[in-house]
Every structure is written in structure tokens, then in C-alpha cells.
Design an enzyme around this catalytic site. Structure first.
Site, PDB file in Angstrom:
ATOM      1  N   THR A 140       0.883  -1.169   0.000  1.00  0.00           N
ATOM      2  CA  THR A 140       0.000   0.000   0.000  1.00  0.00           C
ATOM      3  C   THR A 140       0.915   1.211   0.000  1.00  0.00           C
ATOM      4  OG1 THR A 140      -0.027   0.104   2.390  1.00  0.00           O
ATOM      5  CG2 THR A 140      -1.754  -1.202   1.357  1.00  0.00           C
ATOM      6  N   GLU A 154      -5.360  -3.914  -1.603  1.00  0.00           N
ATOM      7  CA  GLU A 154      -5.797  -5.119  -0.895  1.00  0.00           C
ATOM      8  C   GLU A 154      -6.844  -5.918  -1.677  1.00  0.00           C
ATOM      9  OE1 GLU A 154      -5.452  -2.111   0.225  1.00  0.00           O
ATOM     10  OE2 GLU A 154      -4.814  -2.022   2.314  1.00  0.00           O
ATOM     11  N   LYS A 210     -14.883  15.857  11.099  1.00  0.00           N
ATOM     12  CA  LYS A 210     -15.830  15.668  12.191  1.00  0.00           C
ATOM     13  C   LYS A 210     -16.141  17.014  12.809  1.00  0.00           C
ATOM     14  CE  LYS A 210     -13.640  11.305  12.621  1.00  0.00           C
ATOM     15  NZ  LYS A 210     -12.522  11.726  11.741  1.00  0.00           N
ATOM     16  N   TRP A 233     -20.578  14.368  10.706  1.00  0.00           N
ATOM     17  CA  TRP A 233     -19.549  14.166   9.698  1.00  0.00           C
ATOM     18  C   TRP A 233     -19.802  15.010   8.461  1.00  0.00           C
ATOM     19  CZ3 TRP A 233     -19.910   8.159  10.028  1.00  0.00           C
ATOM     20  CH2 TRP A 233     -19.137   7.710  11.120  1.00  0.00           C
TER      21      TRP A 233
HETATM   22  P1  ADP Z   1      -3.366   3.916  -0.829  1.00  0.00           P
HETATM   23  O1  ADP Z   1      -4.148   3.252   0.264  1.00  0.00           O
HETATM   24  O2  ADP Z   1      -1.963   3.951  -0.544  1.00  0.00           O
HETATM   25  O3  ADP Z   1      -3.951   5.244  -1.293  1.00  0.00           O
HETATM   26  P2  ADP Z   1      -4.745   2.349  -2.753  1.00  0.00           P
HETATM   27  O4  ADP Z   1      -4.665   2.645  -4.176  1.00  0.00           O
HETATM   28  O5  ADP Z   1      -4.811   0.943  -2.351  1.00  0.00           O
HETATM   29  O6  ADP Z   1      -3.495   2.999  -2.102  1.00  0.00           O
HETATM   30  O7  ADP Z   1      -5.966   3.164  -2.179  1.00  0.00           O
HETATM   31  C1  ADP Z   1      -7.225   2.603  -2.024  1.00  0.00           C
HETATM   32  C2  ADP Z   1      -8.175   3.673  -1.601  1.00  0.00           C
HETATM   33  O8  ADP Z   1      -8.359   4.618  -2.640  1.00  0.00           O
HETATM   34  C3  ADP Z   1      -9.548   3.180  -1.278  1.00  0.00           C
HETATM   35  O9  ADP Z   1      -9.622   2.655   0.019  1.00  0.00           O
HETATM   36  C4  ADP Z   1     -10.370   4.450  -1.439  1.00  0.00           C
HETATM   37  O10 ADP Z   1     -10.302   5.272  -0.287  1.00  0.00           O
HETATM   38  C5  ADP Z   1      -9.663   5.169  -2.551  1.00  0.00           C
HETATM   39  N1  ADP Z   1     -10.385   4.948  -3.799  1.00  0.00           N
HETATM   40  C6  ADP Z   1     -10.105   4.071  -4.767  1.00  0.00           C
HETATM   41  N2  ADP Z   1     -10.981   4.173  -5.781  1.00  0.00           N
HETATM   42  C7  ADP Z   1     -11.849   5.145  -5.450  1.00  0.00           C
HETATM   43  C8  ADP Z   1     -12.996   5.734  -6.066  1.00  0.00           C
HETATM   44  N3  ADP Z   1     -13.417   5.366  -7.258  1.00  0.00           N
HETATM   45  N4  ADP Z   1     -13.651   6.704  -5.390  1.00  0.00           N
HETATM   46  C9  ADP Z   1     -13.237   7.115  -4.179  1.00  0.00           C
HETATM   47  N5  ADP Z   1     -12.171   6.611  -3.552  1.00  0.00           N
HETATM   48  C10 ADP Z   1     -11.476   5.643  -4.174  1.00  0.00           C
END
Ligand code: ADP
Length: 545
Positions: free
Chosen positions: A183, A327, A436, A441
């Protein structure tokens, strides 16, 4: 009763066999500093075999981690196949990470070899001498490797030279590791996710469905999403499995280069994060260029702003909104519209802006952040999204952060969402990005979408800052479009927001900046913005009363 079906191993080897046997004449094209490199799946397959021999020569065996630090190019694609198909584990490194993170990742994974693009040698050299497990560096370049402290380093082309063009691929257990990805550390120390052959195989099938991204042999794919981030959303495997043409941009990700590649190769499907498409849209509007070959622009990684989808629609470009995480391999949900919905254009747009239906193979549930109990799918109730499925991780490498996984086998995504009665997921925020205010929220994502709907606004990001009375209050960072720099006021922006959001959602301050800082994977860097938000505003910026 047992079936009469075999325990045929679900491995990446099948995709290699399929592309080279059934589509040997189809092309893989890579943008270069000067011109383009192009070759066929036949040549690709031969070089993958040569690379497999090279890996063996370097002493790489089953389970050994082989890292790549590379852009989207044909050599990286060869590594995507040769490494897992020999039984070793492909580990993609994100060169944009902070050196401490990069060092941690290489050491945590205990990488044996690192294949590095010549253009990324300086990025990796920042941690030279701090990678004790690495025995050899291999430079992905045409000529000899550049001078650097990364030693010993040999040339990729030398490694392949004179090797046989076929390889006896070993039998692999489908549950063995094929690849690993960390990640990007947006939310703390990077954590390793290890994909198996089976999970990758099934994810490739799932992602290939028409109700997911739906690539076909007739398509030409442009993956702008880097191959060093979340396996480029699995697209290299899908494209190879179906024999699609691949147009790889290498490091040339500016709109003009992308447009040239799209027009020259007739790209039909392109995939990337919203910031890439915001820049592309601006370029198309400025130059009056059209991209008639493109049928789908896949957008994920962060929320798709409505203004972007509308702007792209005006250019004749249809966007497909996808959600996922490292993940989840990463595809988790896709914004496809059911035939029973979207009767009017507005209805359809509303559905397509959501993060979509869980893709086939992924189960979702909505869980209360306070009680951990299941919540109703009514499109109103906000809770944490939890998912599970054959390509959703049930743990991190070395057991890091076990609290992200529930005892009954679900991944806590850390995303706060609603799910409507039709099953469409809508992301309100990441848990840590929610503002918050006074016990309630505020969704930073919704505020950003509203802000980016202002005709003079190019990009906007909202973060919460500590407040003595309300706990937190939102502050918006806004980048005006180039023609409107210095010509848009806080009052104008707030006036635009007033009819769109609740009064108490209005940001306490609008800070105009030239560019929103981005993370290593092109998302708004909220961590940095939060730090900037608590430092006093610069001259010319007026906090609201
Ligand atoms: P990192 O956690 O390092 O940013 P990731 O690419 O695994 O790397 O990030 C996943 C996160 O990206 C998701 O948990 C979500 O918060 C955000 N995300 C991914 N796709 C979308 C989307 N289409 N809309 C909003 N948030 C998104």
C-alpha cells in the site's frame, strides 16, 4: 460426490500461453524518448522465455522476490509474466515513494534482484547501500547501464541475449505467491499484500467481464495507471489474456503525449486516476482535439468528480467509475448501470458517479463504525465498507496491522460509504479524511465534487483542521483554472456552494493555490494538505468571519 473436473492450476502461465498461441500477431507498443517500440505477442513470448532463462542464471528460484522499479513499458510487461511464471514473486516498487518507505519495502520483502528503468536509477539510488538482500541490479535500457551506486548492475538486454526462446515452465501451485504490492503508505507505514496465482487468475477473469472493465481482443488498452501501483489495476493481465493491443506510455504521461499515443494507436480503453483525466480534459478543451477511437475511460483511485464526467461527455468520452484498493487486487466495484435504472440522462449520470456495484467475485457489507453491526442498504446510512472474495486479502505480509481484517474473514476497507437498495456503493470518504464537525460528519469527497463543479475551478481538496468549539472544521484548497488565476474570490466560491450543501458544511476558508500536492500515485495528498492547513494562510487569502 466429487466432480469429474480436474484440479487444473489457475496460474498466470495460462495467459502467456493464450496470448502467444492465439494472438501471436497482435501488438504491444511502447512510447520511447524518441518514437515508439513495437513488437508482437510472439516476440513478447520469446523474450519472456529468454528472461526466464536469465532469472535462472541469476539463481532465482521459486518464492524468491524479484523487484521492479519501472514505468509502463514492454520490458516491465515481460517481467510481469516471466517472474511469476517461473514460480518467483514479482514485487513492484513505486519509485515516487519517500526513500525511507522504499527502503522499508525492499527490506521487508527481502528482494533478491531489482530490475530498474534507466530513467529511475537516480530514484532508486537514493537508497543505494541500504538493500542488503539485493544481490544484483538489472538495468532496463537499450544501451549500457548508467553510472550509479547501484552495484553490481547488468544490462537487461545482455541478460536476455542468446538465451533460448522457449522455456519449460514449471508446475506451480495456484495458491503460491505470484506478486506482491505495498500500500502506498498514505495511511501510515506501507503494508505488503501478496497475490497468489489463483487470486490473479480469478481477478483477471472478473475484471475482463463486460460488466466490469470488459476488455476484448478488439480493444487497444492504454494503462495510464502505473504498473508499479496496484498491478495497474490488473489490466496488463486482462489485456494479455484476451489478446488486446497494448499501448504503453512509459513515463510520458503529459496530456500531449497521451493524446498522441491514443490517436496513433487507436486506443479504445484507457485507465487512470482522476487527476490524469482532469489534465487531459483541459488539454482537449484548449486544443479542440477529439479522441473518437476511445470507447471507455476508466477512472478510479479516488472519487470521480461530476464536472469531470460531464466535461468528458462533452468531448464524446464515456467514463467508467471503478473503486478498489491494493488489498482488493484491486478491482472491487464498478459503476455499470443496470438495465432497470438510468431511464433519463440525469438518472444515469447519478448512478455512474457512484463507485458502483461490487464486481462479480466480491461480496460487500455495510458495517457501523461504532457498534460493528450490519447497517441497512438504504442509500442514506453511512458506515464502513467491508469486502471479501477470492482476490480480497485476508491479511498483510508478515501479519502487519491485523485489525484491518475481521475475525470472520472480511477486509475493513477504511472507506465510509452508503449502499443503496440496488447495491450501488457510494464513497463518502476515507475514515481518516472525514471532517468531524460538532459531532457530525462532513464528507470531504462531496464538498470537493461540488467545488470542482464551479466553472472557474480546476481542482479542489478539502481537509479538516482542529477547531476549539466544533472539534474540526473544513478548509478547502482550490486551484483556479489557468485563465482565472487571481480572478476568483472566496465569496464567489462560497456563494456557489451555498445552495448545494448544508450551511454547516461550508468551508471556513478557501485557500487558493497553484497546484494540489499529489501522492506518489496521483491522489490529492491530504496528509500534506492537513499540515499546510494549520499553518497561517499566505497573503491574499482571507479567512471567513
Ligand atoms: P493507498 O491506500 O496507498 O492510497 P490504494 O490505491 O490501495 O493505495 O488506495 C485505495 C483507496 O483509494 C480506497 O480505500 C479508497 O479510499 C480510494 N479509492 C479508490 N478508488 C476510489 C474511487 N473510485 N472513489 C473514491 N475513492 C477511491
Amino acid at each position: 460426490m466429487r466432480s469429474t473436473m480436474p484440479d487444473y492450476p489457475l496460474t498466470i502461465q495460462h495467459f502467456l500461453w493464450r496470448s502467444t498461441t492465439l494472438f501471436p500477431g497482435k501488438e504491444i507498443v511502447t512510447r520511447r524518448e524518441q518514437g515508439y517500440h513495437r513488437y508482437t505477442y510472439r516476440e513478447f513470448g520469446e523474450r519472456v522465455a529468454q528472461l526466464a532463462h536469465g532469472l535462472r542464471e541469476l539463481g532465482i528460484g521459486p518464492g524468491d522476490r524479484v523487484a521492479t522499479c519501472a514505468w509502463n513499458n514492454y520490458r516491465h510487461l515481460e517481467l510481469y509474466f516471466a517472474v511469476p511464471c517461473t514460480g518467483a514473486v514479482l514485487h513492484t516498487l513505486n519509485p515516487r515513494l519517500f526513500p525511507e518507505h522504499l527502503e522499508f519495502i525492499v527490506n521487508d520483502a527481502e528482494d533478491r534482484l531489482v530490475f530498474v528503468d534507466a530513467s529511475l536509477v537516480p530514484a532508486l539510488a537514493r537508497i543505494a547501500g541500504k538493500m542488503p538482500s539485493v544481490r544484483q541490479f538489472v538495468c532496463l535500457s537499450d544501451g549500457p547501464p548508467p553510472e550509479s551506486p547501484l552495484t553490481p548492475m547488468l544490462s537487461y538486454e545482455d541478460l536476455l541475449r542468446d538465451k533460448p526462446k522457449t522455456y519449460e515452465w514449471p508446475v506451480i501451485d495456484e495458491l503460491d505467491a505470484a506478486a506482491m504490492c505495498y500500500t502506498s503508505g498514505t495511511t501510515g507505514k506501507p503494508k505488503g499484500v501478496v497475490y497468489s496465482h489463483r487470486s490473479t487468475f480469478l481477478h483477471t477473469f472478473g475484471a475482463g467481464l463486460s460488466d466490469c472493465i470488459g476488455l476484448t481482443e478488439r480493444d487497444c488498452l492504454l494503462p495510464v495507471v502505473p504498473m508499479f501501483h496496484a498491478m495497474a489495476w490488473g489490466q496488463p493481465y486482462v489485456a494479455t489474456m484476451v489478446g488486446a493491443t497494448q499501448a504503453l506510455p512509459d513515463r510520458f504521461l503529459d496530456p500531449a503525449s497521451l493524446v498522441e499515443l491514443i490517436r496513433q494507436e487507436g486506443v479504445t480503453v484507457a485507465a487512470g486516476v482522476p487527476t490524469v483525466w482532469i489534465a487531459l480534459l483541459q488539454y482537449l478543451e484548449k486544443t479542440g482535439t477529439r479522441l473518437p477511437s476511445v470507447r471507455t475511460v476508466v477512472c478510479g483511485g479516488s472519487a470521480l468528480p461530476p464536472a469531470l464526467m460531464e466535461g468528458m461527455a462533452r468531448q464524446g468520452l464515456r467514463m467508467l467509475h471503478a473503486w478498489g484498493m491494493t488489498e482488493t487486487s484491486p478491482l472491487g466495484s464498478v459503476g455499470v448501470v443496470k438495465s432497470t435504472l438510468g431511464k433519463t440522462q440525469e438518472d444515469e449520470m447519478r448512478v455512474r458517479l457512484k463507485q458502483g456495484l461490487p464486481s462479480a467475485g466480491v461480496e460487500a457489507r455495510l458495517v457501523s463504525l461504532d457498534t460493528g453491526k450490519d447497517l441497512p442498504w438504504d442509500g442514506q446510512t453511512i458506515g464502513e465498507l467491508q469486502v471479501r472474495g477470492p482476490w480480497v486479502a485476508t491479511g498483510y505480509y508478515r501479519g502487519a496491522d491485523p485489525d484491518r481484517f475481521t475475525a470472520d474473514g472480511w477486509l475493513r476497507t477504511g472507506d465510509v460509504v452508503t449502499i443503496d437498495p440496488e447495491g450501488y456503493i457510494q464513497i463518502a470518504d476515507r475514515v481518516k479524511d472525514l471532517v468531524k464537525s460538532g459531532g457530525e460528519w462532513i464528507s470531504s469527497v462531496e464538498l470537493e465534487s461540488a467545488l470542482m463543479g464551479h466553472p472557474k475551478v480546476l481542482e479542489a481538496a478539502v481537509v479538516g483542521v482542529p477547531h476549539p468549539k466544533w472539534q474540526e472544521r473544513p478548509i478547502a484548497f482550490v486551484v483556479p483554472k489557468p485563465d482565472h488565476r487571481g480572478a476568483v474570490t472566496q465569496e464567489e466560491i462560497l456563494g456557489f456552494l451555498r445552495p448545494k450543501v448544508a450551511k454547516w458544511w461550508l468551508p471556513d476558508e478557501i485557500r487558493f493555490i497553484d497546484e494540489i500536492p499529489k501522492t506518489s500515485v496521483g491522489k490529492f495528498d491530504k496528509k500534506l494538505l492537513r499540515e499546510q492547513a494549520v499553518t497561517p494562510a499566505v497573503a491574499g487569502v482571507r479567512p471567513s468571519e
